[in-house]
Design a protein around this motif. Structure first.
Motif, mmCIF file in Angstrom:
data_model
loop_
_atom_site.group_PDB
_atom_site.id
_atom_site.type_symbol
_atom_site.label_atom_id
_atom_site.label_comp_id
_atom_site.label_asym_id
_atom_site.label_seq_id
_atom_site.Cartn_x
_atom_site.Cartn_y
_atom_site.Cartn_z
ATOM 1 N N UNK A 92 0.849 -1.188 0.000
ATOM 2 C CA UNK A 92 0.000 0.000 0.000
ATOM 3 C C UNK A 92 0.887 1.241 0.000
ATOM 4 N N UNK A 93 0.730 2.063 -1.006
ATOM 5 C CA UNK A 93 1.505 3.297 -1.126
ATOM 6 C C UNK A 93 0.545 4.470 -1.128
ATOM 7 N N UNK A 94 0.591 5.284 -0.069
ATOM 8 C CA UNK A 94 -0.342 6.398 0.096
ATOM 9 C C UNK A 94 0.409 7.729 0.100
ATOM 10 N N UNK A 95 0.046 8.673 -0.783
ATOM 11 C CA UNK A 95 0.647 10.011 -0.701
ATOM 12 C C UNK A 95 0.200 10.726 0.568
ATOM 13 N N UNK A 96 1.140 11.413 1.199
ATOM 14 C CA UNK A 96 0.856 12.113 2.451
ATOM 15 C C UNK A 96 0.883 13.632 2.302
ATOM 16 N N UNK A 97 1.710 14.127 1.395
ATOM 17 C CA UNK A 97 1.762 15.576 1.182
ATOM 18 C C UNK A 97 2.134 15.846 -0.270
ATOM 19 N N UNK A 98 1.865 17.087 -0.720
ATOM 20 C CA UNK A 98 2.016 17.447 -2.142
ATOM 21 C C UNK A 98 2.720 18.799 -2.242
ATOM 22 N N UNK A 99 3.329 19.027 -3.405
ATOM 23 C CA UNK A 99 3.896 20.350 -3.650
ATOM 24 C C UNK A 99 2.837 21.243 -4.290
ATOM 25 N N UNK A 100 3.248 22.422 -4.725
ATOM 26 C CA UNK A 100 2.295 23.390 -5.281
ATOM 27 C C UNK A 100 1.678 22.912 -6.588
ATOM 28 N N UNK A 101 2.311 21.943 -7.247
ATOM 29 C CA UNK A 101 1.770 21.386 -8.493
ATOM 30 C C UNK A 101 1.003 20.087 -8.259
ATOM 31 N N UNK A 102 0.702 19.811 -6.981
ATOM 32 C CA UNK A 102 -0.053 18.612 -6.603
ATOM 33 C C UNK A 102 0.701 17.315 -6.926
ATOM 34 N N UNK A 103 2.016 17.404 -6.930
ATOM 35 C CA UNK A 103 2.852 16.222 -7.093
ATOM 36 C C UNK A 103 3.220 15.719 -5.697
ATOM 37 N N UNK A 104 3.046 14.437 -5.419
ATOM 38 C CA UNK A 104 3.356 13.931 -4.081
ATOM 39 C C UNK A 104 4.834 14.132 -3.722
ATOM 40 N N UNK A 105 5.047 14.636 -2.517
ATOM 41 C CA UNK A 105 6.411 14.796 -2.000
ATOM 42 C C UNK A 105 6.688 13.855 -0.837
ATOM 43 N N UNK A 106 5.651 13.266 -0.288
ATOM 44 C CA UNK A 106 5.816 12.364 0.849
ATOM 45 C C UNK A 106 4.823 11.215 0.723
ATOM 46 N N UNK A 107 5.295 10.023 1.038
ATOM 47 C CA UNK A 107 4.447 8.834 0.954
ATOM 48 C C UNK A 107 4.497 8.057 2.261
ATOM 49 N N UNK A 108 3.447 7.280 2.464
ATOM 50 C CA UNK A 108 3.437 6.254 3.501
ATOM 51 C C UNK A 108 3.361 4.909 2.798
ATOM 52 N N UNK A 109 4.347 4.053 3.060
ATOM 53 C CA UNK A 109 4.390 2.726 2.451
ATOM 54 C C UNK A 109 4.088 1.677 3.509
ATOM 55 N N UNK A 110 3.120 0.821 3.200
ATOM 56 C CA UNK A 110 2.769 -0.321 4.056
ATOM 57 C C UNK A 110 3.054 -1.598 3.277
ATOM 58 N N UNK A 111 3.673 -2.568 3.941
ATOM 59 C CA UNK A 111 3.776 -3.923 3.412
ATOM 60 C C UNK A 111 3.275 -4.864 4.499
ATOM 61 N N UNK A 112 2.289 -5.681 4.164
ATOM 62 C CA UNK A 112 1.678 -6.585 5.138
ATOM 63 C C UNK A 112 2.002 -8.028 4.799
ATOM 64 N N UNK A 113 2.276 -8.800 5.835
ATOM 65 C CA UNK A 113 2.686 -10.199 5.686
ATOM 66 C C UNK A 113 1.880 -11.060 6.642
ATOM 67 N N UNK A 114 1.406 -12.201 6.143
ATOM 68 C CA UNK A 114 0.838 -13.230 7.003
ATOM 69 C C UNK A 114 1.932 -14.249 7.300
ATOM 70 N N UNK A 115 2.143 -14.536 8.589
ATOM 71 C CA UNK A 115 3.218 -15.428 9.004
ATOM 72 C C UNK A 115 2.647 -16.713 9.596
ATOM 73 N N UNK A 116 3.247 -17.837 9.223
ATOM 74 C CA UNK A 116 2.858 -19.153 9.750
ATOM 75 C C UNK A 116 4.131 -19.912 10.103
ATOM 76 N N UNK A 117 4.057 -20.700 11.186
ATOM 77 C CA UNK A 117 5.163 -21.605 11.496
ATOM 78 C C UNK A 117 4.632 -23.034 11.515
#
Length: 220
Positions: A92-117
């Motif tokens: 999951x890649x979510x933009x968090x902030x933008x510059x004056x041209x509405x181009x993302x300058x900051x992102x939040x990246x999530x990676x989720x994993x299901x773990x089994x042993x």
């Protein structure tokens, strides 16, 4: 009734009152690996996202983390007593902030994993930990902010975090690391999350001792 007997009775009544007022808290025992598991295999992670190559990098990061820890011998799955099985379920890649041209300058990246042993000796699944989450908020390199990262750099940072969490959850037991709540995971709009239908990376079934299917007959 002498003073000594009176003291004993008063002490007992006080204990009963404290016990009656106290709350019961559930404190489960740690789910640490049983003694018969001496050698561990890291099965190549399954990747259920559209992001190519995540599985190889995370598998390598987890293998390196277990080797650095050194408490268990890391070997191939056919020689192991237990197997770490991981499924990358969401990217999951979510933009968090933008510059004056509405181009993302900051992102939040999530990676989720299901773990089994999987305990190969006893042929059972010891635990499952869904939605183990690695996440990072970072500035993109074009923002010229200090500490800015590329998306690949952000992934590597998260893989380091996830590999430590996976090692800790496996070797140190229940409660050391927990997965994210399903409610905490962002929605599944295509501009935020890349996912594919889940593939099967579960422990192998026990082979049947009985033949299956009808016996073959001659066509004449």
């Amino acid at each position: 009734m002498n003073n000594k007997t009176t003291f004993h009775w008063s002490f007992l009544v006080a204990l009963l009152m404290v016990a009656g007022c106290s709350k019961y808290y559930y404190n489960p025992a740690p789910q640490i690996l049983p003694q018969h598991i001496q050698k561990i295999a890291i099965r190549p992670f399954a990747n259920h996202t559209q992001q190519y190559g995540l599985e190889d990098k995370l598998t390598l990061a987890v293998q390196n983390e277990f080797n650095r820890d050194g408490r268990y011998s890391i070997t191939t799955e056919d020689q192991a007593d237990g197997v770490v099985i991981g499924d990358i379920t969401k990217y999951i890649l979510e933009p968090q902030s933008f510059d004056s041209n509405h181009v993302p300058t900051q992102y939040k990246l999530w990676i989720l994993v299901d773990l089994t042993f999987y305990d190969k000796v006893r042929n059972l699944t010891l635990f499952k930990e869904p939605n183990m989450s690695g996440q990072l908020i970072y500035y993109v390199t074009s923002s010229n902010q200090p500490g800015s990262l590329t998306e690949d750099d952000a992934r590597d940072t998260i893989f380091d975090q996830l590999s430590r969490d996976i090692r800790t959850r496996t070797l140190e037991g229940f409660g050391t690391v927990t997965g994210a709540s399903d409610r905490a995971v962002p929605g599944t709009s295509l501009d935020k999350i890349n996912s594919l239908p889940p593939a099967d990376n579960s422990p192998p079934p026990v082979p049947s001792q009985n033949p299956t299917g009808a016996p073959m007959t001659a066509p004449y």
